[in-house]
Write an enzyme that holds these catalytic residues in place. Structure first.
Site, PDB file in Angstrom:
ATOM      1  N   GLY A 239      -5.004  -3.304   3.932  1.00  0.00           N
ATOM      2  CA  GLY A 239      -6.161  -2.701   4.577  1.00  0.00           C
ATOM      3  C   GLY A 239      -5.810  -1.352   5.173  1.00  0.00           C
ATOM      4  O   GLY A 239      -4.851  -0.697   4.761  1.00  0.00           O
ATOM      5  N   SER A 240      -6.573  -0.949   6.164  1.00  0.00           N
ATOM      6  CA  SER A 240      -6.422   0.382   6.722  1.00  0.00           C
ATOM      7  C   SER A 240      -5.175   0.494   7.589  1.00  0.00           C
ATOM      8  O   SER A 240      -4.688  -0.496   8.158  1.00  0.00           O
ATOM      9  CB  SER A 240      -7.651   0.738   7.563  1.00  0.00           C
ATOM     10  OG  SER A 240      -7.653   0.005   8.770  1.00  0.00           O
ATOM     11  N   THR A 241      -4.672   1.714   7.718  1.00  0.00           N
ATOM     12  CA  THR A 241      -3.511   1.964   8.562  1.00  0.00           C
ATOM     13  C   THR A 241      -3.829   1.666  10.021  1.00  0.00           C
ATOM     14  O   THR A 241      -2.981   1.144  10.759  1.00  0.00           O
ATOM     15  CB  THR A 241      -3.043   3.416   8.395  1.00  0.00           C
ATOM     16  OG1 THR A 241      -2.620   3.599   7.030  1.00  0.00           O
ATOM     17  CG2 THR A 241      -1.881   3.747   9.312  1.00  0.00           C
ATOM     18  N   GLY A 244      -3.578  -1.929  10.482  1.00  0.00           N
ATOM     19  CA  GLY A 244      -2.175  -2.276  10.314  1.00  0.00           C
ATOM     20  C   GLY A 244      -1.358  -2.019  11.569  1.00  0.00           C
ATOM     21  O   GLY A 244      -0.475  -2.814  11.928  1.00  0.00           O
ATOM     22  N   GLU A 261       0.416  -3.394   3.170  1.00  0.00           N
ATOM     23  CA  GLU A 261       0.054  -2.321   2.233  1.00  0.00           C
ATOM     24  C   GLU A 261      -1.168  -1.647   2.821  1.00  0.00           C
ATOM     25  O   GLU A 261      -2.241  -2.236   2.897  1.00  0.00           O
ATOM     26  CB  GLU A 261      -0.216  -2.911   0.850  1.00  0.00           C
ATOM     27  CG  GLU A 261      -0.358  -1.854  -0.241  1.00  0.00           C
ATOM     28  CD  GLU A 261      -1.809  -1.583  -0.570  1.00  0.00           C
ATOM     29  OE1 GLU A 261      -2.277  -0.473  -0.209  1.00  0.00           O
ATOM     30  OE2 GLU A 261      -2.460  -2.445  -1.160  1.00  0.00           O
ATOM     31  N   CYS A 295      -6.590   2.351  -2.681  1.00  0.00           N
ATOM     32  CA  CYS A 295      -5.643   3.175  -1.927  1.00  0.00           C
ATOM     33  C   CYS A 295      -4.649   3.903  -2.814  1.00  0.00           C
ATOM     34  O   CYS A 295      -3.998   4.853  -2.368  1.00  0.00           O
ATOM     35  CB  CYS A 295      -4.904   2.307  -0.917  1.00  0.00           C
ATOM     36  SG  CYS A 295      -4.218   0.822  -1.664  1.00  0.00           S
TER      37      CYS A 295
END
Length: 488
Positions: A239-241, A244, A261, A295
């Site tokens: 998913g998104s940073t 994360g 990831e 991504c």
């Protein structure tokens, strides 16, 4: 209607039982038609923790099964998924807006392939060279044998992305189960129903109760509970940073293992000697594949000045000719994005690009369709490295183009990003392409291709993730090393 569903919608899977959610249900919307696909369950925090507890209890016996026993179950799961490919793909298409070819091939088809891939028995023991232990505080001199053994981590929370509700969860669940772990799966809230069908296939294949648990919800507390449960040993997240980072904070408090990831802003370096037709086809997948919601897409094009204008012209023509519309139509190449909110977000970036001084060379306007969350394939040319559209992940069918002069500048521009997932290099000089690839700070580099080898390690540098999976590397990701030492 089965025991897996009630009059209100889908039930949760906890400890082998299909359970009514404490938080009721919420709508799952078809992004192409805006119709209701079904009703997904909203788990409570207590139910998520109960799922983790069930996984902990099941781990005691599942971890002691043989690799051969686990492989046989995964093989049956792959066959069960293949038998139901068409209805599974129809549901995935309704949840995600994927084209028919993508739903059947890249979603359900790849999901089945990943279960089959991990239905192999691979070595878990590595003999180490014997070593002479000289006399010391631990006794007299002796020859010591040693063995490195891979052991399952334990209970793994799998938090999955919305762009592929089959391949992404399968890529986590299959290697985790193959190595003796048990899982709590928290699907993306936009398309969780497909993950419940996957759980049914695993149940039919003979996965014991509690080994696979599925708890969904649109509220942030569901994912939070799946991470902070004391019964969870590891979190595997796509998913998104931003999310994360939050997961890493929570995992840090419990010293939990992480495999993440995260975001990407893939640089596509196109040198003047490149095969432009090949480069345009590869970069053009950003417009069509999952409608740019991926991504690994080459969204940030760096074009050498002698070919800059030609590349922009060809990409503009390519984008403008792609059929946008109903993903169920065989002629459609670009379907919708996942939701109205995400469509608005992508469109806001296009408008931002205009304000920042980018030239809209293709797209830029909402397609004239009556229903659905569509974004026209858009090319933003004449961009500069400081623009937000160049630096931030848009996650839609939008490509930006920046010119460069020489190899040094190309490498500097490519690495001027907080992300480092997958980059790309197009050049007729293969030696130069490999030389440039070696200097890029990214987890992978495609050289004259956007294709992937599904045995190659996958993961990112910098803010694009932690750890590596895919192929045998996933087996390493879901295991801990234990050393055994004995007198020889």
């Amino acid at each position: 209607m089965t025991s897996r569903q009630s009059g209100g919608g889908q039930r949760l899977l906890i400890g082998g039982s299909w359970v009514e959610p404490d938080g009721g249900h919420y709508e799952v919307i078809d992004p192409a038609t805006e119709d209701v696909v079904g009703w997904a369950p909203e788990a409570s925090r207590d139910q998520v923790h109960a799922a983790a507890g069930a996984a902990r209890e099941a781990f005691r016996t599942w971890s002691r099964t043989t690799p051969e026993e686990r492989a046989a179950i995964l093989h049956r799961a792959a066959e069960e998924i293949r038998r139901n490919l068409v209805p599974y793909a129809e549901l995935a298409q309704a949840e995600t807006g994927a084209t028919t070819a993508t739903a059947r091939g890249m979603q359900v088809g790849v999901g089945a392939a990943r279960f089959k891939r991990y239905a192999r028995v691979e070595p878990v023991e590595e003999p180490l060279p014997p070593q002479i232990n000289e006399a010391g505080p631990f006794g007299g001199a002796a020859v010591l044998g040693a063995l490195a053994v891979r052991r399952p981590v334990g209970v793994v929370t799998c938090i999955t992305s919305y762009n592929n509700p089959w391949a992404n969860p399968a890529g986590k669940i299959a290697p985790a189960l193959a190595t003796g772990n048990t899982v709590v799966v928290k699907p993306a809230p936009q398309d969780p129903l497909s993950v419940y069908r996957m759980a049914e296939a695993l149940e039919a294949a003979g996965v014991p109760p509690g080994v696979v648990n599925v708890v969904s919800g649109a509220r942030a507390e569901v994912g939070e509970a799946a991470v902070d449960s004391p019964d969870v040993d590891m979190v595997s997240f796509t998913g998104s940073t931003a999310v994360g980072r939050r997961i890493a904070e929570v995992c840090g408090r419990g010293m939990k293992r992480q495999l993440m990831e995260l975001g990407g802003k893939g640089a596509a370096i196109v040198f003047e000697d490149a095969d432009l037709e090949s480069a345009v086809r590869g970069i053009g997948t950003t417009f069509s594949f999952y409608s740019g919601q991926i991504c690994t897409a080459p969204t940030r094009v760096l074009a050498q000045r002698p070919v800059y204008d030609r590349l922009v012209t060809q990409l503009s023509l390519y984008a403008s000719q792609l059929p946008v519309g109903d993903p169920r139509s065989p002629s459609t190449v670009v379907g919708p994005v996942i939701s109205a909110a995400h469509r608005d977000r992508v469109e806001s970036y296009v408008e931002l690009g205009r304000k920042e001084g980018a030239r809209v060379a293709a797209g830029g306007e909402r397609p004239p369709l009556d229903r659905g969350f569509y974004v026209a394939p858009t090319l933003l040319a004449d961009c500069t490295p400081d623009m937000r559209v160049v630096r931030e992940e848009i996650f839609g069918p939008v490509v930006v183009v920046v010119p460069f002069d020489d190899e040094e500048e190309a490498v500097a521009l490519a690495d001027d990003s907080e992300y480092g997932l997958i980059d790309y290099v197009w050049s007729g000089d293969v030696a130069r392409a490999f030389r440039v690839a070696a200097r890029l700070r990214s987890g992978g580099v495609g050289i004259n291709t956007v294709g992937r080898n599904m045995e190659a390690p996958f993961g990112g540098f910098k803010q694009s993730g932690v750890g590596r999976d895919v192929g045998s590397y996933a087996l390493h990701a879901y295991t801990e090393l234990q050393s055994l030492v004995w007198p020889g």
